[in-house]
Design an enzyme around this catalytic site. Structure first.
Site, PDB file in Angstrom:
ATOM      1  N   PRO A   1      60.811  61.974  79.870  1.00 52.96           N
ATOM      2  CA  PRO A   1      60.650  63.144  79.786  1.00 52.96           C
ATOM      3  C   PRO A   1      60.521  63.672  81.212  1.00 52.96           C
ATOM      4  O   PRO A   1      60.000  63.053  81.761  1.00 52.96           O
ATOM      5  CB  PRO A   1      59.635  62.878  78.481  1.00 52.96           C
ATOM      6  CG  PRO A   1      60.129  61.568  77.993  1.00 52.96           C
ATOM      7  CD  PRO A   1      60.300  60.842  79.038  1.00 52.96           C
ATOM      8  N   GLU A   2      60.870  64.999  81.402  1.00 55.83           N
ATOM      9  CA  GLU A   2      59.961  66.206  82.663  1.00 55.83           C
ATOM     10  C   GLU A   2      59.346  66.570  82.272  1.00 55.83           C
ATOM     11  O   GLU A   2      58.891  65.979  80.946  1.00 55.83           O
ATOM     12  CB  GLU A   2      61.958  66.324  82.655  1.00 55.83           C
ATOM     13  CG  GLU A   2      62.972  65.065  83.037  1.00 55.83           C
ATOM     14  CD  GLU A   2      63.762  65.473  84.073  1.00 55.83           C
ATOM     15  OE1 GLU A   2      63.532  66.767  84.438  1.00 55.83           O
ATOM     16  OE2 GLU A   2      65.380  64.931  83.583  1.00 55.83           O
TER      17      GLU A   2
ATOM     18  N   LYS B   1      54.253  64.597  84.919  1.00 57.86           N
ATOM     19  CA  LYS B   1      55.008  64.607  83.987  1.00 57.86           C
ATOM     20  C   LYS B   1      53.692  63.273  83.387  1.00 57.86           C
ATOM     21  O   LYS B   1      53.468  62.758  82.433  1.00 57.86           O
ATOM     22  CB  LYS B   1      55.811  63.524  84.387  1.00 57.86           C
ATOM     23  CG  LYS B   1      57.243  63.682  84.308  1.00 57.86           C
ATOM     24  CD  LYS B   1      58.087  62.897  84.907  1.00 57.86           C
ATOM     25  CE  LYS B   1      59.389  63.170  85.514  1.00 57.86           C
ATOM     26  NZ  LYS B   1      60.452  62.535  85.929  1.00 57.86           N
TER      27      LYS B   1
ATOM     28  N   ARG C   1      68.694  55.526  89.654  1.00 60.93           N
ATOM     29  CA  ARG C   1      69.042  56.757  88.650  1.00 60.93           C
ATOM     30  C   ARG C   1      70.412  56.471  88.544  1.00 60.93           C
ATOM     31  O   ARG C   1      70.883  57.094  89.852  1.00 60.93           O
ATOM     32  CB  ARG C   1      67.661  57.400  88.326  1.00 60.93           C
ATOM     33  CG  ARG C   1      66.059  57.625  88.590  1.00 60.93           C
ATOM     34  CD  ARG C   1      66.187  57.102  86.985  1.00 60.93           C
ATOM     35  NE  ARG C   1      64.622  56.767  86.780  1.00 60.93           N
ATOM     36  CZ  ARG C   1      64.296  55.362  86.560  1.00 60.93           C
ATOM     37  NH1 ARG C   1      64.127  54.830  86.953  1.00 60.93           N
ATOM     38  NH2 ARG C   1      62.383  55.586  86.830  1.00 60.93           N
TER      39      ARG C   1
END
Length: 274
Positions: A2-3, A51, A257
């Site tokens: 989640p951002e 976050k 990532r």
């Protein structure tokens, strides 16, 4: 993962369900917090910070949680069956007379004094969705190491809090540079920071994250809401060149990532080419 916009939405749901209500259920299922009991305390607010989620309760206490890759807070009417996952994945339960918030797969759960919140979020950079947003400070932090690849600099929460992999990929594309371009070589860093703030602010109110305008989005079938993220091998929505993917390092082993880029639209280094 989640951002910032997703965490902001989670905080709003939790705040709506719990704030101003007295807790009648408190179950923190981690060894360190197993004996902690928040029953009888009112929830003051639930605030996002990048976050991170900060649930503040009466008596000067804050329950700090972080969703990481697959954590989630689910909210149910009191008495309704919980459906967010198997019971062994539950890490926290906070209930009022009307609503129950259940935290699933939470990798980070701390109970600390509200006065000590800086201990867990003080390292974060300016938050585009927070009251502390300072574009100049975000820009200063982003460019503090001019040789650092832009993608890694954007993912570093000490620079801009709340920017995750999706926004990193999309912001690099909108700036027409690859994630491996040295941050100091970015032609319009002010524009990138402003675009990041604008996209996060727009998407905090949307059920589905969107970075493409209608004219571009509707060119594809089905309509595409993101320019590049998750579209490896498919044609770029702007020039038609197949989208490529490689890893960008977060600066720590195991924190790589996937980074998507379009060879036709974006300039700068790519893996194997300086």
């Amino acid at each position: 993962m989640p951002e910032g916009d997703t965490v902001w939405q989670a905080a709003r749901r939790l705040d709506t369900a719990l704030a101003g209500q007295v807790l009648v259920t408190s179950d923190l299922r981690t060894p360190r917090l197993a004996t902690a009991d928040l029953r009888g305390r009112s929830v003051l607010d639930v605030t996002p910070r990048g976050k991170h989620l900060l649930t503040r309760v009466e008596g000067g206490l804050t329950l700090h949680s972080h969703l990481r890759m697959d954590g989630a807070w689910k909210i149910y009417p009191a008495g309704q069956r919980w459906t967010g996952g198997p019971a062994h994945q539950i890490r926290a339960v906070l209930g009022t007379g009307e609503r129950t918030a259940v935290g699933y797969r939470l990798p980070v759960l701390d109970l600390l004094r509200t006065a000590d919140e800086q201990r867990v979020v003080g390292h974060l950079g300016p938050d585009p969705l927070g009251p502390d947003w300072d574009a100049r400070e975000a820009l200063r932090r982003l460019l503090a190491d001019p040789a650092r690849p832009l993608g890694a600099a954007l993912l570093d929460q000490r620079n801009l809090a709340g920017i995750g992999n999706v926004y990193m990929v999309e912001l690099c594309f909108l700036s027409r540079v690859t994630p491996w371009l040295p941050a100091g070589d970015l032609a319009d860093p002010e524009g990138l920071v402003a675009t990041g703030e604008r996209l996060l602010a727009a998407n905090r109110e949307r059920p589905v994250r969107t970075t493409t305008p209608p004219a571009v989005r509707d060119r594809a079938r089905p309509p595409q809401r993101l320019y590049l993220y998750g579209r490896a091998g498919r044609p770029c929505l702007v020039c038609g060149t197949p989208v490529r993917v490689a890893s960008v390092s977060h600066g720590e082993p195991g924190r790589e990532r996937p980074a998507y880029w379009c060879p036709g639209c974006q300039r700068g280094p790519t893996p194997g080419r300086s």
